[in-house]
Design a protein around this motif. Structure first.
Motif, PDB file in Angstrom:
ATOM      1  N   MET A   1      25.710  50.668  45.739  1.00 32.39           N
ATOM      2  CA  MET A   1      26.576  51.177  44.675  1.00 32.39           C
ATOM      3  C   MET A   1      25.920  52.378  43.986  1.00 32.39           C
ATOM      4  O   MET A   1      26.582  53.369  43.691  1.00 32.39           O
ATOM      5  CB  MET A   1      26.867  50.075  43.665  1.00 32.39           C
ATOM      6  N   ASP A   2      24.623  52.297  43.733  1.00 27.96           N
ATOM      7  CA  ASP A   2      23.917  53.420  43.114  1.00 27.96           C
ATOM      8  C   ASP A   2      23.961  54.663  44.001  1.00 27.96           C
ATOM      9  O   ASP A   2      24.064  55.784  43.500  1.00 27.96           O
ATOM     10  CB  ASP A   2      22.461  53.052  42.813  1.00 27.96           C
ATOM     11  N   ALA A   3      23.890  54.483  45.324  1.00 23.51           N
ATOM     12  CA  ALA A   3      23.921  55.626  46.242  1.00 23.51           C
ATOM     13  C   ALA A   3      25.278  56.318  46.231  1.00 23.51           C
ATOM     14  O   ALA A   3      25.367  57.511  46.487  1.00 23.51           O
ATOM     15  CB  ALA A   3      23.586  55.170  47.659  1.00 23.51           C
ATOM     16  N   ARG A   4      26.340  55.582  45.910  1.00 28.23           N
ATOM     17  CA  ARG A   4      27.680  56.178  45.856  1.00 28.23           C
ATOM     18  C   ARG A   4      27.908  56.968  44.575  1.00 28.23           C
ATOM     19  O   ARG A   4      28.804  57.786  44.508  1.00 28.23           O
ATOM     20  CB  ARG A   4      28.743  55.085  45.918  1.00 28.23           C
ATOM     21  N   MET A   5      27.154  56.698  43.551  1.00 27.60           N
ATOM     22  CA  MET A   5      27.390  57.301  42.237  1.00 27.60           C
ATOM     23  C   MET A   5      26.866  58.729  42.173  1.00 27.60           C
ATOM     24  O   MET A   5      25.920  59.087  42.857  1.00 27.60           O
ATOM     25  CB  MET A   5      26.728  56.471  41.136  1.00 27.60           C
ATOM     26  N   GLY A   6      27.497  59.517  41.304  1.00 24.31           N
ATOM     27  CA  GLY A   6      27.097  60.897  41.108  1.00 24.31           C
ATOM     28  C   GLY A   6      25.922  61.005  40.149  1.00 24.31           C
ATOM     29  O   GLY A   6      25.469  60.016  39.573  1.00 24.31           O
ATOM     30  N   PRO A   7      25.430  62.206  39.929  1.00 26.20           N
ATOM     31  CA  PRO A   7      24.220  62.397  39.136  1.00 26.20           C
ATOM     32  C   PRO A   7      24.375  62.096  37.643  1.00 26.20           C
ATOM     33  O   PRO A   7      23.382  61.858  36.970  1.00 26.20           O
ATOM     34  CB  PRO A   7      23.867  63.869  39.362  1.00 26.20           C
ATOM     35  N   LEU A   8      25.587  62.110  37.107  1.00 22.62           N
ATOM     36  CA  LEU A   8      25.756  61.868  35.675  1.00 22.62           C
ATOM     37  C   LEU A   8      26.098  60.417  35.342  1.00 22.62           C
ATOM     38  O   LEU A   8      26.383  60.092  34.197  1.00 22.62           O
ATOM     39  CB  LEU A   8      26.837  62.793  35.101  1.00 22.62           C
ATOM     40  N   ASP A   9      26.063  59.536  36.317  1.00 27.52           N
ATOM     41  CA  ASP A   9      26.401  58.137  36.081  1.00 27.52           C
ATOM     42  C   ASP A   9      25.322  57.490  35.204  1.00 27.52           C
ATOM     43  O   ASP A   9      24.136  57.612  35.472  1.00 27.52           O
ATOM     44  CB  ASP A   9      26.493  57.392  37.416  1.00 27.52           C
ATOM     45  N   GLY A  10      25.751  56.827  34.140  1.00 31.38           N
ATOM     46  CA  GLY A  10      24.807  56.113  33.286  1.00 31.38           C
ATOM     47  C   GLY A  10      24.984  56.415  31.811  1.00 31.38           C
ATOM     48  O   GLY A  10      25.974  56.993  31.374  1.00 31.38           O
ATOM     49  N   ILE A  11      23.983  56.021  31.035  1.00 31.20           N
ATOM     50  CA  ILE A  11      23.965  56.204  29.583  1.00 31.20           C
ATOM     51  C   ILE A  11      23.098  57.429  29.263  1.00 31.20           C
ATOM     52  O   ILE A  11      21.981  57.550  29.761  1.00 31.20           O
ATOM     53  CB  ILE A  11      23.364  54.959  28.882  1.00 31.20           C
ATOM     54  N   TRP A  12      23.619  58.321  28.413  1.00 30.93           N
ATOM     55  CA  TRP A  12      22.937  59.573  28.097  1.00 30.93           C
ATOM     56  C   TRP A  12      22.886  59.797  26.590  1.00 30.93           C
ATOM     57  O   TRP A  12      23.783  59.396  25.872  1.00 30.93           O
ATOM     58  CB  TRP A  12      23.665  60.764  28.731  1.00 30.93           C
ATOM     59  N   ARG A  13      21.829  60.492  26.161  1.00 32.08           N
ATOM     60  CA  ARG A  13      21.734  60.979  24.779  1.00 32.08           C
ATOM     61  C   ARG A  13      21.882  62.492  24.810  1.00 32.08           C
ATOM     62  O   ARG A  13      21.223  63.168  25.600  1.00 32.08           O
ATOM     63  CB  ARG A  13      20.376  60.623  24.169  1.00 32.08           C
ATOM     64  N   VAL A  14      22.751  63.012  23.955  1.00 32.81           N
ATOM     65  CA  VAL A  14      22.920  64.458  23.828  1.00 32.81           C
ATOM     66  C   VAL A  14      22.090  64.868  22.623  1.00 32.81           C
ATOM     67  O   VAL A  14      22.346  64.428  21.501  1.00 32.81           O
ATOM     68  CB  VAL A  14      24.414  64.822  23.626  1.00 32.81           C
ATOM     69  N   GLN A  15      21.083  65.718  22.863  1.00 28.39           N
ATOM     70  CA  GLN A  15      20.157  66.102  21.807  1.00 28.39           C
ATOM     71  C   GLN A  15      20.243  67.591  21.527  1.00 28.39           C
ATOM     72  O   GLN A  15      20.382  68.396  22.453  1.00 28.39           O
ATOM     73  CB  GLN A  15      18.723  65.733  22.206  1.00 28.39           C
ATOM     74  N   ASP A  16      20.131  67.941  20.232  1.00 31.73           N
ATOM     75  CA  ASP A  16      20.145  69.359  19.857  1.00 31.73           C
ATOM     76  C   ASP A  16      18.757  69.958  20.057  1.00 31.73           C
ATOM     77  O   ASP A  16      17.842  69.295  20.545  1.00 31.73           O
ATOM     78  CB  ASP A  16      20.662  69.534  18.429  1.00 31.73           C
TER      79      ASP A  16
END
Length: 189
Positions: free
Chosen positions: A93-108
């Motif tokens: 399943m992880d191999a099928r996912m794209g590079p932005l899959d997951g939890i992210w923090r947007v930082q200034d």
């Protein structure tokens, strides 16, 4: 009993509850849940089976350092096969996912977290789905309404804002659009 079940479902007859011939009633999961072996319930529980007959019975507390072997019996072949199946399904399943899959923090630029993102990136052929949350409470959250991939960048949009990021070096950098102004940001896990 069938009549009671039909009445509780709001069906007037057994014909209303009939399923079309050939319809699949059950779809097996990707990884089957643990299924106990045929001798389930007839096996002596771990720790109650007497263990190694050469060991003396424990008559007083024993320090952890005093053990010279394993604390438990080794896993059975079925346990190991199940663990391998779960691990392989996760890798697939992880191999099928794209590079932005997951939890992210947007930082200034100062390193402060401006937004948190939960993204599902199922690969280049499918749109990115997800949600965002602004630090400051439950009232500041929403769903990503649109996503667009272009040469080297990804744009995500929602009511009142948006985010455009590019993959550069070890991470993602870009601009967060809020209240009509663009703020330079980075994404980190």
């Amino acid at each position: 009993m069938l009549v009671i079940a039909l009445i509780s479902l709001g069906l007037s007859s057994a014909q209303d509850a009939a399923v079309a011939y050939g319809a699949r009633l059950y779809e097996p999961p990707v990884v089957r849940p643990f299924e106990p072996p045929s001798n389930f319930g007839r096996v002596t529980e771990e720790g109650d089976g007497g263990g190694d007959p050469r060991r003396r019975p424990i008559t007083r507390p024993v320090a952890v350092e005093a053990y010279s072997g394993s604390y438990e019996y080794p896993p059975s072949t079925a346990d190991e096969a199940y663990t391998r199946g779960v691990t392989q399904a996760e890798r697939t399943m992880d191999a099928r996912m794209g590079p932005l899959d997951g939890i992210w923090r947007v930082q200034d630029a100062s390193g402060a977290t401006v937004l948190s993102l939960a993204l599902m990136d199922a690969g280049a052929a499918k749109p990115i789905e997800g949600a965002w949350r602004k630090d400051g409470g439950i009232a500041s959250l929403g769903v990503i309404e649109r996503s667009e991939r272009s040469e080297g960048s990804v744009s995500l949009g929602w009511a009142g804002g948006g985010l455009t990021v590019r993959h550069e070096g070890p991470g993602w950098t870009g601009e967060l659009l809020q209240n009509g102004r663009a703020v330079p940001v980075t994404l980190s896990r």
